[in-house]
Each structure stands twice: as structure tokens, then as C-alpha cells.
Design a protein around this motif. Sequence first.
Motif, PDB file in Angstrom:
ATOM      1  N   THR A  42       0.826  -1.215   0.000  1.00 42.62           N
ATOM      2  CA  THR A  42       0.000   0.000   0.000  1.00 42.62           C
ATOM      3  C   THR A  42       0.857   1.260   0.000  1.00 42.62           C
ATOM      4  N   GLY A  43       1.661   1.442   1.006  1.00 44.11           N
ATOM      5  CA  GLY A  43       2.438   2.670   1.163  1.00 44.11           C
ATOM      6  C   GLY A  43       3.506   2.870   0.111  1.00 44.11           C
ATOM      7  N   CYS A  44       4.244   1.818  -0.231  1.00 44.73           N
ATOM      8  CA  CYS A  44       5.306   1.948  -1.238  1.00 44.73           C
ATOM      9  C   CYS A  44       4.757   2.376  -2.603  1.00 44.73           C
ATOM     10  N   PRO A  45       3.710   1.722  -3.132  1.00 40.29           N
ATOM     11  CA  PRO A  45       3.176   2.189  -4.415  1.00 40.29           C
ATOM     12  C   PRO A  45       2.623   3.608  -4.351  1.00 40.29           C
ATOM     13  N   LEU A  46       1.952   3.958  -3.257  1.00 44.33           N
ATOM     14  CA  LEU A  46       1.416   5.315  -3.140  1.00 44.33           C
ATOM     15  C   LEU A  46       2.527   6.355  -3.083  1.00 44.33           C
ATOM     16  N   ALA A  48       5.566   6.000  -4.308  1.00 46.86           N
ATOM     17  CA  ALA A  48       6.200   6.044  -5.632  1.00 46.86           C
ATOM     18  C   ALA A  48       5.350   6.849  -6.612  1.00 46.86           C
ATOM     19  N   LEU A  49       4.027   6.678  -6.570  1.00 43.96           N
ATOM     20  CA  LEU A  49       3.152   7.470  -7.439  1.00 43.96           C
ATOM     21  C   LEU A  49       3.210   8.953  -7.091  1.00 43.96           C
ATOM     22  N   TRP A  50       3.297   9.264  -5.813  1.00 43.53           N
ATOM     23  CA  TRP A  50       3.399  10.662  -5.405  1.00 43.53           C
ATOM     24  C   TRP A  50       4.688  11.281  -5.910  1.00 43.53           C
ATOM     25  N   VAL A  51       5.810  10.551  -5.779  1.00 39.20           N
ATOM     26  CA  VAL A  51       7.094  11.068  -6.275  1.00 39.20           C
ATOM     27  C   VAL A  51       7.017  11.279  -7.783  1.00 39.20           C
ATOM     28  N   GLY A  52       6.438  10.321  -8.513  1.00 39.26           N
ATOM     29  CA  GLY A  52       6.294  10.471  -9.959  1.00 39.26           C
ATOM     30  C   GLY A  52       5.406  11.642 -10.315  1.00 39.26           C
ATOM     31  N   ALA A  65       9.094  10.185 -16.117  1.00 41.47           N
ATOM     32  CA  ALA A  65       8.284  10.132 -14.893  1.00 41.47           C
ATOM     33  C   ALA A  65       7.893   8.700 -14.571  1.00 41.47           C
ATOM     34  N   VAL A  66       7.534   7.934 -15.598  1.00 40.31           N
ATOM     35  CA  VAL A  66       7.184   6.528 -15.384  1.00 40.31           C
ATOM     36  C   VAL A  66       8.409   5.757 -14.878  1.00 40.31           C
ATOM     37  N   GLY A  67       9.557   5.997 -15.493  1.00 38.96           N
ATOM     38  CA  GLY A  67      10.801   5.338 -15.065  1.00 38.96           C
ATOM     39  C   GLY A  67      11.164   5.693 -13.631  1.00 38.96           C
ATOM     40  N   LEU A  68      10.981   6.972 -13.278  1.00 37.58           N
ATOM     41  CA  LEU A  68      11.257   7.394 -11.903  1.00 37.58           C
ATOM     42  C   LEU A  68      10.314   6.703 -10.924  1.00 37.58           C
ATOM     43  N   THR A  69       9.035   6.618 -11.279  1.00 36.33           N
ATOM     44  CA  THR A  69       8.060   5.967 -10.413  1.00 36.33           C
ATOM     45  C   THR A  69       8.407   4.496 -10.205  1.00 36.33           C
ATOM     46  N   VAL A  70       8.759   3.805 -11.274  1.00 37.76           N
ATOM     47  CA  VAL A  70       9.114   2.387 -11.183  1.00 37.76           C
ATOM     48  C   VAL A  70      10.392   2.214 -10.364  1.00 37.76           C
ATOM     49  N   THR A  71      11.355   3.092 -10.562  1.00 36.33           N
ATOM     50  CA  THR A  71      12.614   3.000  -9.810  1.00 36.33           C
ATOM     51  C   THR A  71      12.385   3.249  -8.324  1.00 36.33           C
ATOM     52  N   VAL A  72      11.601   4.267  -8.007  1.00 33.43           N
ATOM     53  CA  VAL A  72      11.308   4.556  -6.600  1.00 33.43           C
ATOM     54  C   VAL A  72      10.572   3.375  -5.966  1.00 33.43           C
TER      55      VAL A  72
END
Length: 157
Positions: A42-46, A48-52, A65-72
Motif C-alpha cells: 500500500t504505502g510503497c506504491p502510493l 512512488a506514485l506521489w514522487v512520480g 516520470a514513469v521510469g522514476l516511479t518504477v525505480t522509486v
Amino acid sequence: MSAGSGFSADESDGSRRPPRFLLLKRTTMAALTAFVTVNIWTGCPLLALWVGSQFVGERRLSMAAVGLTVTVLAVLVFVFAVALTWLNNVYDELTGRPPAERRATWLRSMRAEDEGHVSQRVGITLLERIVIANVYIAMIVFATWYVFLAGSPGPAL
């Protein structure tokens, strides 16, 4: 406290006694395990989406942005998995559970197969049960969402 027993030796009479606040420490480990396990899905995907989304800002979505989200997301999940491993090792030390075999199955000697794994000899710990229950809950929630709430992926007719 000795390295793997989870008990400290009383030097005056040679008896072994449990460490202070053992129940509190074990309960804290269980609560931290539940927190980390829930936040992996829950928290990790949220986060990562916020950072993206902060990277995109008001612009259009880009592959950066997609690459950054996946990396985070990958980094966060790796950090939380390492935290789970550490929590499990500390819990095993507190309870006196023998250390697990550290080599992969295919790297072990064929003669060592009759010894069995630690979980077969000792059983599943509370922390492992928490992780297992969390995986079941995550799969049930995902399946329920997918079947009843997600709707059709195609265009509306």
C-alpha cells in the motif's frame, strides 16, 4: 545475552533466564512486521506514485516520470524487504530459534537433505504468519477489486 539462544546467562548460579521485557520486544517485532508488510503493498506504491506525480508537475506524462516511479517503487520495496529480513532475524534471536540455512537450495549438498529446513523442524514463527496473512489479504482485496469494482477495460457500449 548469548548470540543465538535468546536467553542471558546468570553468572552467579549458571541458570538461564529470559531477557528483560521479552514479551514487549516480541510484540514490538510483530507490530513492526505487520506495519512493514502492509506498507509493501500500500504505502510503497502510493509514495512512488506521489514522487512520480511531483516530477511530472503540470506537464504531460513522460517516460522519465514513469521510469522514476518504477525505480522509486523498486527501491522502496527492496528496502522494506530488507527490513522484513532484519525483523525476522531479530525475532529469531529473541525466541532462540536456530538460524536458517543461508545457501540456496541448489547449492546445498545432496547429503544435507535429510536435515530438513529450520521451518520444518521448528515451525512457522508469528512474524512469518503475519506476512502470510498479509499476502492472503492483499490477494483477496485485489481479486475483489478486480472482479467487482474495476469495471470493463473496454469502451462503454
